[in-house]
Scaffold this motif. Structure first.
Motif, PDB file in Angstrom:
ATOM      1  N   ASN A 270       0.796  -1.049   0.076  1.00  0.00           N
ATOM      2  CA  ASN A 270       0.064   0.129  -0.057  1.00  0.00           C
ATOM      3  C   ASN A 270       0.943   1.332   0.003  1.00  0.00           C
ATOM      4  O   ASN A 270       1.921   1.194   0.455  1.00  0.00           O
ATOM      5  CB  ASN A 270      -1.015   0.091   1.123  1.00  0.00           C
ATOM      6  CG  ASN A 270      -1.984  -1.082   1.249  1.00  0.00           C
ATOM      7  OD1 ASN A 270      -2.199  -1.490   0.078  1.00  0.00           O
ATOM      8  ND2 ASN A 270      -2.614  -1.388   2.219  1.00  0.00           N
TER       9      ASN A 270
ATOM     10  N   LYS B 118      -8.822   5.777   6.042  1.00  0.00           N
ATOM     11  CA  LYS B 118      -9.721   4.969   5.994  1.00  0.00           C
ATOM     12  C   LYS B 118      -9.454   3.787   4.994  1.00  0.00           C
ATOM     13  O   LYS B 118      -9.913   2.614   5.041  1.00  0.00           O
ATOM     14  CB  LYS B 118     -10.655   5.548   5.218  1.00  0.00           C
ATOM     15  CG  LYS B 118     -11.184   6.651   6.364  1.00  0.00           C
ATOM     16  CD  LYS B 118     -12.489   7.579   5.781  1.00  0.00           C
ATOM     17  CE  LYS B 118     -13.111   8.177   6.943  1.00  0.00           C
ATOM     18  NZ  LYS B 118     -13.755   7.318   7.930  1.00  0.00           N
ATOM     19  N   THR B 119      -8.624   4.027   4.047  1.00  0.00           N
ATOM     20  CA  THR B 119      -8.219   2.746   3.269  1.00  0.00           C
ATOM     21  C   THR B 119      -6.839   2.046   3.264  1.00  0.00           C
ATOM     22  O   THR B 119      -6.405   1.332   2.431  1.00  0.00           O
ATOM     23  CB  THR B 119      -8.365   3.517   1.561  1.00  0.00           C
ATOM     24  OG1 THR B 119      -7.061   4.463   1.531  1.00  0.00           O
ATOM     25  CG2 THR B 119      -9.319   4.225   1.423  1.00  0.00           C
TER      26      THR B 119
ATOM     27  N   ASN C 227      -4.507   1.775   0.251  1.00  0.00           N
ATOM     28  CA  ASN C 227      -4.569   0.779  -0.793  1.00  0.00           C
ATOM     29  C   ASN C 227      -5.132   1.778  -2.139  1.00  0.00           C
ATOM     30  O   ASN C 227      -5.995   2.343  -2.001  1.00  0.00           O
ATOM     31  CB  ASN C 227      -5.781  -0.089  -0.744  1.00  0.00           C
ATOM     32  CG  ASN C 227      -5.981  -1.072  -1.827  1.00  0.00           C
ATOM     33  OD1 ASN C 227      -6.182  -0.678  -2.988  1.00  0.00           O
ATOM     34  ND2 ASN C 227      -6.113  -2.407  -1.465  1.00  0.00           N
TER      35      ASN C 227
ATOM     36  N   PHE D  48      -8.690   1.400  -3.514  1.00  0.00           N
ATOM     37  CA  PHE D  48      -9.569   1.817  -2.564  1.00  0.00           C
ATOM     38  C   PHE D  48      -9.757   3.293  -2.483  1.00  0.00           C
ATOM     39  O   PHE D  48     -10.868   3.915  -2.067  1.00  0.00           O
ATOM     40  CB  PHE D  48      -9.692   1.021  -1.141  1.00  0.00           C
ATOM     41  CG  PHE D  48     -10.224  -0.236  -1.282  1.00  0.00           C
ATOM     42  CD1 PHE D  48     -11.312  -0.783  -1.578  1.00  0.00           C
ATOM     43  CD2 PHE D  48      -9.336  -1.251  -1.077  1.00  0.00           C
ATOM     44  CE1 PHE D  48     -11.959  -1.981  -1.813  1.00  0.00           C
ATOM     45  CE2 PHE D  48      -9.856  -2.718  -1.127  1.00  0.00           C
ATOM     46  CZ  PHE D  48     -10.976  -3.007  -1.425  1.00  0.00           C
ATOM     47  N   MET D  49      -8.375   3.951  -2.650  1.00  0.00           N
ATOM     48  CA  MET D  49      -8.317   5.471  -2.322  1.00  0.00           C
ATOM     49  C   MET D  49      -9.205   6.081  -3.411  1.00  0.00           C
ATOM     50  O   MET D  49      -9.960   6.872  -3.388  1.00  0.00           O
ATOM     51  CB  MET D  49      -6.926   5.710  -2.606  1.00  0.00           C
ATOM     52  CG  MET D  49      -6.036   5.374  -1.190  1.00  0.00           C
ATOM     53  SD  MET D  49      -4.298   5.970  -1.344  1.00  0.00           S
ATOM     54  CE  MET D  49      -4.706   7.957  -1.150  1.00  0.00           C
TER      55      MET D  49
ATOM     56  N   PHE E  21     -12.937   5.536  -3.090  1.00  0.00           N
ATOM     57  CA  PHE E  21     -13.421   5.992  -2.151  1.00  0.00           C
ATOM     58  C   PHE E  21     -13.544   7.428  -2.547  1.00  0.00           C
ATOM     59  O   PHE E  21     -14.582   8.295  -2.285  1.00  0.00           O
ATOM     60  CB  PHE E  21     -12.238   6.132  -0.768  1.00  0.00           C
ATOM     61  CG  PHE E  21     -12.966   6.726   0.307  1.00  0.00           C
ATOM     62  CD1 PHE E  21     -14.049   6.379   1.124  1.00  0.00           C
ATOM     63  CD2 PHE E  21     -12.401   7.997   0.731  1.00  0.00           C
ATOM     64  CE1 PHE E  21     -14.405   6.948   2.341  1.00  0.00           C
ATOM     65  CE2 PHE E  21     -12.686   8.656   1.902  1.00  0.00           C
ATOM     66  CZ  PHE E  21     -14.097   8.186   2.736  1.00  0.00           C
TER      67      PHE E  21
ATOM     68  N   VAL F  99     -15.866   3.480   4.910  1.00  0.00           N
ATOM     69  CA  VAL F  99     -15.476   3.076   3.752  1.00  0.00           C
ATOM     70  C   VAL F  99     -15.416   1.237   3.897  1.00  0.00           C
ATOM     71  O   VAL F  99     -15.328   0.694   4.714  1.00  0.00           O
ATOM     72  CB  VAL F  99     -13.856   3.274   3.719  1.00  0.00           C
ATOM     73  CG1 VAL F  99     -13.126   2.801   4.611  1.00  0.00           C
ATOM     74  CG2 VAL F  99     -13.159   2.944   2.312  1.00  0.00           C
TER      75      VAL F  99
ATOM     76  N   GLN G   1     -13.843  -2.441   2.453  1.00  0.00           N
ATOM     77  CA  GLN G   1     -12.485  -2.921   1.971  1.00  0.00           C
ATOM     78  C   GLN G   1     -12.578  -3.974   1.157  1.00  0.00           C
ATOM     79  O   GLN G   1     -11.636  -4.788   0.986  1.00  0.00           O
ATOM     80  CB  GLN G   1     -11.894  -3.280   3.363  1.00  0.00           C
ATOM     81  CG  GLN G   1     -11.416  -2.188   4.374  1.00  0.00           C
ATOM     82  CD  GLN G   1     -10.387  -1.376   3.566  1.00  0.00           C
ATOM     83  OE1 GLN G   1      -9.424  -1.787   3.085  1.00  0.00           O
ATOM     84  NE2 GLN G   1     -10.607  -0.102   4.029  1.00  0.00           N
TER      85      GLN G   1
END
Length: 143
Positions: free
Chosen positions: A39, A72-73, A76, A79-80, A83, A114, A116
């Motif tokens: 990440n 929050k992610t 990653n 996911f960023m 999001f 969020v 995952q």
């Protein structure tokens, strides 16, 4: 011969055919270079968010937003970006045409939950579609 492959280590258990073939090649003394990509650190998350918003001329403008998204992610990148898109979809991130820049409320972004995994992201996105569109997707999924 050069072979380039990409996979998630947590999704390829020891009994998986790919893991078996990698072990087989290693036993044959084939040269295998593995590059593990983890990440992003918060230092790399800030320019990613800045560039995604077209605000990469001054990373400091997005620092608090990027730090929240990173937290929050867990950094990653997929996911960023998902999001960020969900913030836009839910109008927590909006483009102000008068000021010609993106705006957001740090507190609202901080309170957003969020997910995952990709399935949850897609389900949330589909739940925001119009009812007719959802029905059409249900029928199409059966084909």
């Amino acid at each position: 011969l050069l072979i380039v492959g990409a996979y998630r280590e947590d999704e390829v258990p020891d009994h998986h055919p790919l893991a078996f073939h990698i072990r087989e090649l290693e036993q044959m003394n084939m040269s295998i270079t593995k590059i593990r990509i983890g990440n992003l650190s918060v230092g790399y998350a800030i320019p990613l968010v800045a560039e995604a918003l077209g605000m990469d001329d001054d990373d400091s403008k997005v620092k608090s937003l990027a730090e929240t998204i990173h937290r929050k992610t867990e950094g990653n990148p997929f996911f960023m970006l998902m999001f960020l898109m969900s913030l836009r979809d839910e109008k927590l991130l909006e483009y102000n045409f008068g000021a010609m820049k993106w705006t957001w409320d740090d507190d609202a972004v901080s309170s957003k939950i969020v997910t995952q995994n990709v399935a949850s992201v897609l389900v949330n996105k589909m739940n925001r579609l119009q009812e007719d569109t959802q029905r059409m997707l249900m029928v199409a999924s059966c084909l």
